[in-house]
Write a protein that holds these residues in place. Structure first.
Motif, PDB file in Angstrom:
ATOM      1  N   LEU A  69       0.553  -0.753   0.562  1.00  0.00           N
ATOM      2  CA  LEU A  69      -0.078   0.178  -0.078  1.00  0.00           C
ATOM      3  C   LEU A  69       1.153   1.137  -0.310  1.00  0.00           C
ATOM      4  CD1 LEU A  69      -2.588  -1.279   2.799  1.00  0.00           C
ATOM      5  CD2 LEU A  69      -2.904  -1.421  -0.032  1.00  0.00           C
ATOM      6  N   ILE A  70       1.651   1.574   1.247  1.00  0.00           N
ATOM      7  CA  ILE A  70       2.978   2.225   0.629  1.00  0.00           C
ATOM      8  C   ILE A  70       3.425   2.914  -0.507  1.00  0.00           C
ATOM      9  CG2 ILE A  70       5.309   3.133   1.756  1.00  0.00           C
ATOM     10  CD1 ILE A  70       4.192   2.015   3.965  1.00  0.00           C
ATOM     11  N   VAL A  71       3.796   1.270  -1.135  1.00  0.00           N
ATOM     12  CA  VAL A  71       4.354   1.714  -2.735  1.00  0.00           C
ATOM     13  C   VAL A  71       3.534   2.209  -3.639  1.00  0.00           C
ATOM     14  CG1 VAL A  71       5.154   0.160  -4.513  1.00  0.00           C
ATOM     15  CG2 VAL A  71       6.135   0.320  -1.997  1.00  0.00           C
ATOM     16  N   MET A  72       2.161   1.650  -3.581  1.00  0.00           N
ATOM     17  CA  MET A  72       1.555   2.085  -4.453  1.00  0.00           C
ATOM     18  C   MET A  72       0.606   3.761  -4.104  1.00  0.00           C
ATOM     19  SD  MET A  72      -1.505  -1.179  -5.408  1.00  0.00           S
ATOM     20  CE  MET A  72      -1.590  -1.275  -2.986  1.00  0.00           C
ATOM     21  N   TRP A  73       0.893   4.184  -3.121  1.00  0.00           N
ATOM     22  CA  TRP A  73       0.842   5.006  -2.751  1.00  0.00           C
ATOM     23  C   TRP A  73       2.074   6.178  -2.984  1.00  0.00           C
ATOM     24  CZ3 TRP A  73      -2.216   9.352  -1.451  1.00  0.00           C
ATOM     25  CH2 TRP A  73      -2.598   9.908  -1.827  1.00  0.00           C
ATOM     26  N   ASP A  74       2.984   5.390  -3.337  1.00  0.00           N
ATOM     27  CA  ASP A  74       5.001   6.541  -3.228  1.00  0.00           C
ATOM     28  C   ASP A  74       4.958   6.876  -4.936  1.00  0.00           C
ATOM     29  OD1 ASP A  74       5.418   7.365  -1.029  1.00  0.00           O
ATOM     30  OD2 ASP A  74       6.412   4.923  -1.261  1.00  0.00           O
ATOM     31  N   ILE A  75       4.066   5.179  -5.977  1.00  0.00           N
ATOM     32  CA  ILE A  75       3.981   5.293  -7.220  1.00  0.00           C
ATOM     33  C   ILE A  75       2.981   6.498  -7.826  1.00  0.00           C
ATOM     34  CG2 ILE A  75       3.008   3.796  -9.320  1.00  0.00           C
ATOM     35  CD1 ILE A  75       4.098   1.791  -7.603  1.00  0.00           C
ATOM     36  N   MET A  76       1.800   6.667  -7.323  1.00  0.00           N
ATOM     37  CA  MET A  76       0.847   7.694  -7.423  1.00  0.00           C
ATOM     38  C   MET A  76       1.625   9.056  -7.528  1.00  0.00           C
ATOM     39  SD  MET A  76      -2.795   6.148  -5.965  1.00  0.00           S
ATOM     40  CE  MET A  76      -2.633   6.112  -5.022  1.00  0.00           C
ATOM     41  N   LEU A 114      13.450  -5.220  -3.200  1.00  0.00           N
ATOM     42  CA  LEU A 114      13.738  -3.068  -3.253  1.00  0.00           C
ATOM     43  C   LEU A 114      14.055  -2.938  -4.397  1.00  0.00           C
ATOM     44  CD1 LEU A 114      14.275  -0.637  -1.468  1.00  0.00           C
ATOM     45  CD2 LEU A 114      16.881  -2.198  -1.336  1.00  0.00           C
ATOM     46  N   ALA A 115      15.177  -3.377  -5.728  1.00  0.00           N
ATOM     47  CA  ALA A 115      15.434  -3.197  -6.398  1.00  0.00           C
ATOM     48  C   ALA A 115      13.687  -3.048  -7.700  1.00  0.00           C
ATOM     49  CB  ALA A 115      15.960  -4.161  -7.520  1.00  0.00           C
ATOM     50  N   GLY A 116      12.678  -3.500  -7.192  1.00  0.00           N
ATOM     51  CA  GLY A 116      11.632  -3.566  -8.049  1.00  0.00           C
ATOM     52  C   GLY A 116      10.618  -2.149  -7.572  1.00  0.00           C
ATOM     53  N   THR A 117      10.592  -2.065  -6.190  1.00  0.00           N
ATOM     54  CA  THR A 117       9.971  -0.710  -5.939  1.00  0.00           C
ATOM     55  C   THR A 117      10.567   0.174  -6.791  1.00  0.00           C
ATOM     56  OG1 THR A 117       9.813  -2.170  -3.782  1.00  0.00           O
ATOM     57  CG2 THR A 117       9.523   0.045  -3.541  1.00  0.00           C
ATOM     58  N   ILE A 118      11.639   0.384  -6.386  1.00  0.00           N
ATOM     59  CA  ILE A 118      12.394   1.512  -7.078  1.00  0.00           C
ATOM     60  C   ILE A 118      12.332   1.647  -8.202  1.00  0.00           C
ATOM     61  CG2 ILE A 118      14.988   2.446  -7.553  1.00  0.00           C
ATOM     62  CD1 ILE A 118      15.455   1.488  -4.813  1.00  0.00           C
ATOM     63  N   THR A 119      12.247   1.166  -9.583  1.00  0.00           N
ATOM     64  CA  THR A 119      12.334   0.633 -10.552  1.00  0.00           C
ATOM     65  C   THR A 119      10.719   1.545 -11.094  1.00  0.00           C
ATOM     66  OG1 THR A 119      13.889  -0.664 -11.301  1.00  0.00           O
ATOM     67  CG2 THR A 119      12.494  -0.169 -12.722  1.00  0.00           C
ATOM     68  N   LEU A 120      10.132   0.646 -10.260  1.00  0.00           N
ATOM     69  CA  LEU A 120       8.252   1.093 -10.619  1.00  0.00           C
ATOM     70  C   LEU A 120       8.045   2.902  -9.755  1.00  0.00           C
ATOM     71  CD1 LEU A 120       6.493  -2.162  -9.043  1.00  0.00           C
ATOM     72  CD2 LEU A 120       6.596  -1.158 -11.208  1.00  0.00           C
ATOM     73  N   THR A 121       8.916   2.427  -9.001  1.00  0.00           N
ATOM     74  CA  THR A 121       8.509   4.367  -8.601  1.00  0.00           C
ATOM     75  C   THR A 121       9.154   5.638  -9.642  1.00  0.00           C
ATOM     76  OG1 THR A 121       8.479   4.091  -6.387  1.00  0.00           O
ATOM     77  CG2 THR A 121       8.559   6.488  -6.900  1.00  0.00           C
ATOM     78  N   PRO A 122       8.414   6.051 -10.565  1.00  0.00           N
ATOM     79  CA  PRO A 122       8.449   7.207 -11.871  1.00  0.00           C
ATOM     80  C   PRO A 122       9.802   7.793 -10.672  1.00  0.00           C
ATOM     81  CG  PRO A 122       5.904   7.052 -11.423  1.00  0.00           C
ATOM     82  CD  PRO A 122       6.835   5.683 -10.493  1.00  0.00           C
ATOM     83  N   GLY A 123      10.944   8.154 -11.565  1.00  0.00           N
ATOM     84  CA  GLY A 123      11.599   8.690 -11.476  1.00  0.00           C
ATOM     85  C   GLY A 123      12.935   8.583 -10.920  1.00  0.00           C
ATOM     86  N   THR A 124      13.007   7.166 -10.677  1.00  0.00           N
ATOM     87  CA  THR A 124      14.307   6.682  -9.620  1.00  0.00           C
ATOM     88  C   THR A 124      14.096   5.153 -11.210  1.00  0.00           C
ATOM     89  OG1 THR A 124      12.507   5.890  -8.823  1.00  0.00           O
ATOM     90  CG2 THR A 124      14.048   7.275  -7.572  1.00  0.00           C
TER      91      THR A 124
END
Length: 166
Positions: A69-76, A114-124
């Protein structure tokens, strides 16, 4: 009985997920599509299970749900930020940076998340993992403080993954 069940359904949650996704993608909720989805949900994980790593020990699903949920929020939020940067700032004003993130994580599955989270987040983007697996190289589209980005990745994501994969 349990051994036969594990042989037939090595990853039961993946089997269920495949069946549901198949049915949704077909856009036809009929008995035939559901049955075919269930068949695919059994055959695909069973046929590929020899290439899957062992299940991580000490995995906390409840904490993973919170993390997701935190990752989805950060992606938005990052989508809006990157859109704003792209629409309002010329390329000459961008401040890209390469950041080395030291890792406390040791499990390959946790590092992959962790690597996937970083890559999924736009800008990183996660660009590389050191050969010893002790640091991750990350590219950031725009930042005025690379150390703050590194600390944010460690505090927001890695700390939680350490708890999830404890």
């Amino acid at each position: 009985m349990i051994k036969a069940y594990r042989w037939l359904l090595p990853h039961p949650l993946i089997s269920l997920l495949l069946a549901v996704v198949w049915t949704i993608l077909q856009n036809d909720i009929s008995t035939g599509m559901v049955v075919f989805g269930l068949i695919l949900g059994v055959i695909i994980p069973w046929g590929t299970s020899v290439w899957w790593p062992d299940t991580p020990q000490g995995f906390h699903m409840g904490r993973m749900i919170t993390y997701s949920l935190i990752v989805m929020w950060d992606i938005m939020v990052a989508n809006v930020q990157v859109a704003w940067i792209v629409l309002t700032r010329p390329n000459s004003k961008l401040r890209p940076a390469w950041i080395v993130v030291p890792l406390k994580l040791q499990q390959p599955e946790a590092i992959t998340v962790l690597a996937g989270t970083i890559t999924l987040t736009p800008g990183t983007v996660s660009a590389d993992l050191s050969s010893e697996g002790h640091s991750l190289l990350v590219h950031v589209l725009d930042t005025d403080d690379p150390d703050a980005v590194r600390d944010d990745i460690i505090h927001r994501y890695e700390r939680r993954l350490l708890e999830i994969f404890a």
